[in-house]
Design an enzyme around this catalytic site. Structure first.
Site, PDB file in Angstrom:
ATOM      1  N   ASP A   1      -0.204  -0.262  -4.888  1.00 38.23           N
ATOM      2  CA  ASP A   1      -1.409   0.353  -5.476  1.00 38.23           C
ATOM      3  C   ASP A   1      -1.199   1.781  -5.979  1.00 38.23           C
ATOM      4  O   ASP A   1      -1.940   2.256  -6.840  1.00 38.23           O
ATOM      5  CB  ASP A   1      -2.600   0.277  -4.506  1.00 38.23           C
ATOM      6  CG  ASP A   1      -2.340   0.995  -3.188  1.00 38.23           C
ATOM      7  OD1 ASP A   1      -1.212   1.502  -2.969  1.00 38.23           O
ATOM      8  OD2 ASP A   1      -3.270   1.054  -2.356  1.00 38.23           O
ATOM      9  N   ASN A   2      -0.222   2.491  -5.429  1.00 40.21           N
ATOM     10  CA  ASN A   2       0.132   3.829  -5.937  1.00 40.21           C
ATOM     11  C   ASN A   2       1.444   4.240  -5.298  1.00 40.21           C
ATOM     12  O   ASN A   2       1.916   3.589  -4.370  1.00 40.21           O
ATOM     13  CB  ASN A   2      -0.963   4.885  -5.661  1.00 40.21           C
ATOM     14  CG  ASN A   2      -1.412   4.941  -4.216  1.00 40.21           C
ATOM     15  OD1 ASN A   2      -2.507   4.482  -3.866  1.00 40.21           O
ATOM     16  ND2 ASN A   2      -0.569   5.471  -3.360  1.00 40.21           N
TER      17      ASN A   2
ATOM     18  N   ASP B   1       0.843  -1.193   0.000  1.00 46.14           N
ATOM     19  CA  ASP B   1       0.000   0.000   0.000  1.00 46.14           C
ATOM     20  C   ASP B   1       0.885   1.252   0.000  1.00 46.14           C
ATOM     21  O   ASP B   1       1.702   1.420   0.915  1.00 46.14           O
ATOM     22  CB  ASP B   1      -0.876  -0.042   1.259  1.00 46.14           C
ATOM     23  CG  ASP B   1      -2.080   0.882   1.143  1.00 46.14           C
ATOM     24  OD1 ASP B   1      -2.109   1.730   0.228  1.00 46.14           O
ATOM     25  OD2 ASP B   1      -2.999   0.746   1.968  1.00 46.14           O
ATOM     26  N   ASP B   2       0.763   2.082  -1.019  1.00 47.81           N
ATOM     27  CA  ASP B   2       1.504   3.355  -1.085  1.00 47.81           C
ATOM     28  C   ASP B   2       3.020   3.187  -1.219  1.00 47.81           C
ATOM     29  O   ASP B   2       3.772   4.097  -0.858  1.00 47.81           O
ATOM     30  CB  ASP B   2       1.268   4.225   0.171  1.00 47.81           C
ATOM     31  CG  ASP B   2      -0.086   4.919   0.187  1.00 47.81           C
ATOM     32  OD1 ASP B   2      -0.883   4.713  -0.742  1.00 47.81           O
ATOM     33  OD2 ASP B   2      -0.338   5.681   1.139  1.00 47.81           O
TER      34      ASP B   2
ATOM     35  N   CYS C   1      -5.577   4.856  -3.622  1.00 44.34           N
ATOM     36  CA  CYS C   1      -5.787   3.443  -3.289  1.00 44.34           C
ATOM     37  C   CYS C   1      -7.006   2.815  -3.943  1.00 44.34           C
ATOM     38  O   CYS C   1      -6.883   1.851  -4.696  1.00 44.34           O
ATOM     39  CB  CYS C   1      -5.945   3.247  -1.782  1.00 44.34           C
ATOM     40  SG  CYS C   1      -4.647   3.929  -0.773  1.00 44.34           S
TER      41      CYS C   1
END
Ligand SMILES: *[C@@H]1O[C@H](CO)[C@@H](O)[C@H](O)[C@H]1NC(C)=O
Ligand SMILES: *[C@@H]1O[C@H](CO)[C@@H](O)[C@H](O)[C@H]1NC(C)=O
Ligand SMILES: *[C@@H]1O[C@H](CO)[C@@H](O)[C@H](O)[C@H]1NC(C)=O
Ligand SMILES: *[C@@H]1O[C@H](CO)[C@@H](O)[C@H](O)[C@H]1NC(C)=O
Ligand SMILES: *[C@@H]1O[C@H](CO)[C@@H](O)[C@H](O)[C@H]1NC(C)=O
Length: 529
Positions: free
Chosen positions: A312-313, A40-41, A76
């Protein structure tokens, strides 16, 4: 290059049993297993892959590293929705992290979840397992509660809500399981790790059904809580300086221009602390990857299992003096890691083609022996993975990134912004999003040129445009970067670019932003030489 599937590996006796209809069809027994690890991130541009040493050794060095993996949206829920569906945001309509914005909303579930990749894998006979963060609004009353287990998943360990490390609820096959704050029992990355190994232990090399396992960690998302054994590693590390760090960007969209620059000392201190804690949380991800690979190896399944690792990003920490977050169109927020190993994939190969999060679903389906549905906008990466793509021809020449700005009527920590539609205001109230921070970018990246052209949905037209008549066209603020010359996107060249190039980019953006399926591959677009 070994063929992905080989009939020869099935001993004669088993073949005979197949003929007699005693065991399941041949294809089912030789389809590969797939493991997909999603963080995540986790960025690429701020060296977000440096701390995951074991992951790089166990996946990248044994397979492919993609240096230009992008997400369809720097946020997200929209990005995750793209990963699940293989679609651009304008086709799955999960435009932001809220239920009204389509994040895990009942409509989204009906329209998209029913056609997400796990559903197709299930049809191919896969045994499917999910653990960790799903979509930010998963598991709440409005979105069906914990009893909602998304279709296609056999074994479901879904986090209710957004990433956290302690004090959360999981849906275990539709039943709530609460967790507190005891490290040994509750640290979420480790819980995902343990649950994943538990699933793997139940799989067998000789099982007639292959498996798909997705492990989706909270790391390295806010609140950046490391496991205790890692709470003081990397104590000398600092967020990278250079590039656009701490610069003031006068030629950019108003939201970027409003950042306080140079950043005050306490903002920089916060950025460095956050940087270290992000790396620390990733240590537990690294342990998980090691645990997964070791278990697959011990069970003799490693040579028939693909392992994908992505995020996700991206993330920013002080770029253009924006304290910390994502949601911007620049490389730091849209570029993410992608590493893949598996049968038939050459070792230690670096791929610079532009690939996307929407390519993952069609890739999983093709590996699983299914034809990706025409409604998916992404393209299977199999020709790259199996080495049959012509290296001189780019995998794709253009793609889109989309973000729908989000704002709030009240900003409790920065009341001066109440009523202005701003949000995510941090460190001296520098806001990272707003209702009119809606941008769509076309990336045009061939062998000879590399442009990023963005349009913002607001009327902040730059002064030298001085439109006599305000039309929808002139209402859009524009940014253009030549990434071949300017990899940090420091200079917006929209007013210096040749009108011909700008015209092609605008035309292609207009085509791509309403594309579906094949038309999203960009093959019939206008070209820049
Ligand atoms: C969840 O469901 C799967 C599939 O039915 C089953 O194998 C597994 O044991 C269940 N897990 C738990 C913890 O109940
Ligand atoms: C977890 O919840 C407890 C009880 O509400 C609270 O005291 C504690 O601070 C929380 N811990 C974390 C890490 O959020
Ligand atoms: C780090 O974790 C140790 C236990 O392993 C604990 O004693 C210490 O207080 C923690 N430090 C911080 C800064 O959280
Ligand atoms: C590689 O992938 C392509 C595209 O899916 C497929 O057509 C081809 O048969 C594969 N080749 C090998 C050698 O596996
Ligand atoms: C965008 O929204 C902000 C906050 O409401 C406002 O101050 C600004 O004028 C708007 N800008 C444009 C160009 O629409």
């Amino acid at each position: 290059m070994e063929p992905l599937l080989t009939d020869m590996s099935v001993p004669g006796i088993l073949g005979a049993l197949v003929l007699l209809g005693v065991v399941t069809p041949l294809h089912a027994s030789v389809l590969p297993n797939i493991v997909f690890i999603l963080t995540d991130d986790q960025d690429v541009e701020l060296n977000g892959q440096d701390p995951i040493v074991k992951t790089r050794e166990l996946i990248a060095a044994r397979g492919m590293t993609f240096t230009h993996m992008y997400v369809s949206s720097p946020l997200c829920c929209p990005s995750r929705s793209s990963i699940l569906t293989g679609k651009y945001v304008h086709n799955h309509h999960g435009i932001n992290n809220s239920v009204s914005g389509g994040c895990s909303s009942p409509e989204w579930q009906q329209m998209n979840e029913a056609a997400a990749f796990p559903v197709y894998l299930k049809k191919q006979g896969y045994n499917t397992f999910f653990a960790g963060k799903y979509l930010n609004q998963y598991g709440f009353q409005q979105t069906g509660g914990v009893k909602h287990v998304p279709p296609g998943w056999d074994w479901w360990v879904g986090l209710v809500g957004n990433s956290v490390y302690y004090n959360y609820t999981l849906s275990i096959n539709g039943t709530a399981e609460k967790h507190g704050e005891v490290y040994e029992r509750d640290y979420l990355t480790d819980v995902i790790h343990r649950r994943g190994l538990e699933f793997l232990e139940m799989q067998s090399r000789d099982s007639p059904s292959p498996f798909f396992m997705m492990l989706s960690t909270p790391a390295c998302h806010d609140p950046f809580t490391p496991a205790p054994q890692y709470n003081s590693t990397f104590s000398d590390a600092r967020a990278p300086r250079g590039g656009s760090f701490n610069l003031h960007a006068e030629d950019k969209h108003w939201l970027i221009k409003q950042a306080l620059s140079p950043m005050p000392d306490d903002t920089i201190e916060y950025i460095d602390t956050t940087f270290r804690n992000r790396w620390r949380t990733l240590q537990s991800v690294d342990d998980m990857v090691e645990g997964v690979v070791k278990t697959l190896d011990t069970k003799g399944m490693l040579d028939n299992t693909y392992i994908f690792f992505s995020s996700d990003n991206g993330f920013h920490l002080g770029q253009f003096s924006m304290p910390y977050d994502k949601r911007q169109a620049y490389e730091f927020d849209v570029k993410v890691p992608l590493m893949v190993r598996g049968p038939g994939i050459s070792k230690d190969v670096v791929i610079s083609d532009s690939v996307l999060n929407i390519d993952l679903a069609p890739t999983f389906l093709e590996l699983a022996g299914a034809t990706p549905p025409a409604s998916m906008d992404g393209m299977s990466l199999l020709p790259i993975l199996n080495g049959t793509k012509d290296p001189r021809v780019p995998f794709r020449v253009q793609f889109l990134t989309e973000h729908s700005g989000v704002g709030s009527d009240s900003v409790p920590n920065c009341p001066q912004y109440n009523g202005q539609g701003m949000m995510v205001c941090k460190m001296h109230c520098v806001c990272q999003d707003s209702r009119n921070n809606t941008h769509t970018c076309l990336r045009y990246r061939s062998n000879s040129v590399d442009y990023k052209y963005c349009e913002f949905e607001d009327d902040d037209v730059s002064t030298d445009d001085s439109p006599t008549e305000v039309t929808m066209e002139t209402k859009r603020f524009q940014e253009l970067y030549d990434l071949k010359q300017d990899r940090y996107e420091l200079t917006n060249i929209v007013h210096q670019a040749s009108p011909e190039i700008l015209a092609v980019l605008k035309t292609n953006l207009n085509v791509m932003k309403i594309c579906t399926g094949d038309s999203c591959h960009g093959a019939n677009s206008h070209h820049i030489r």
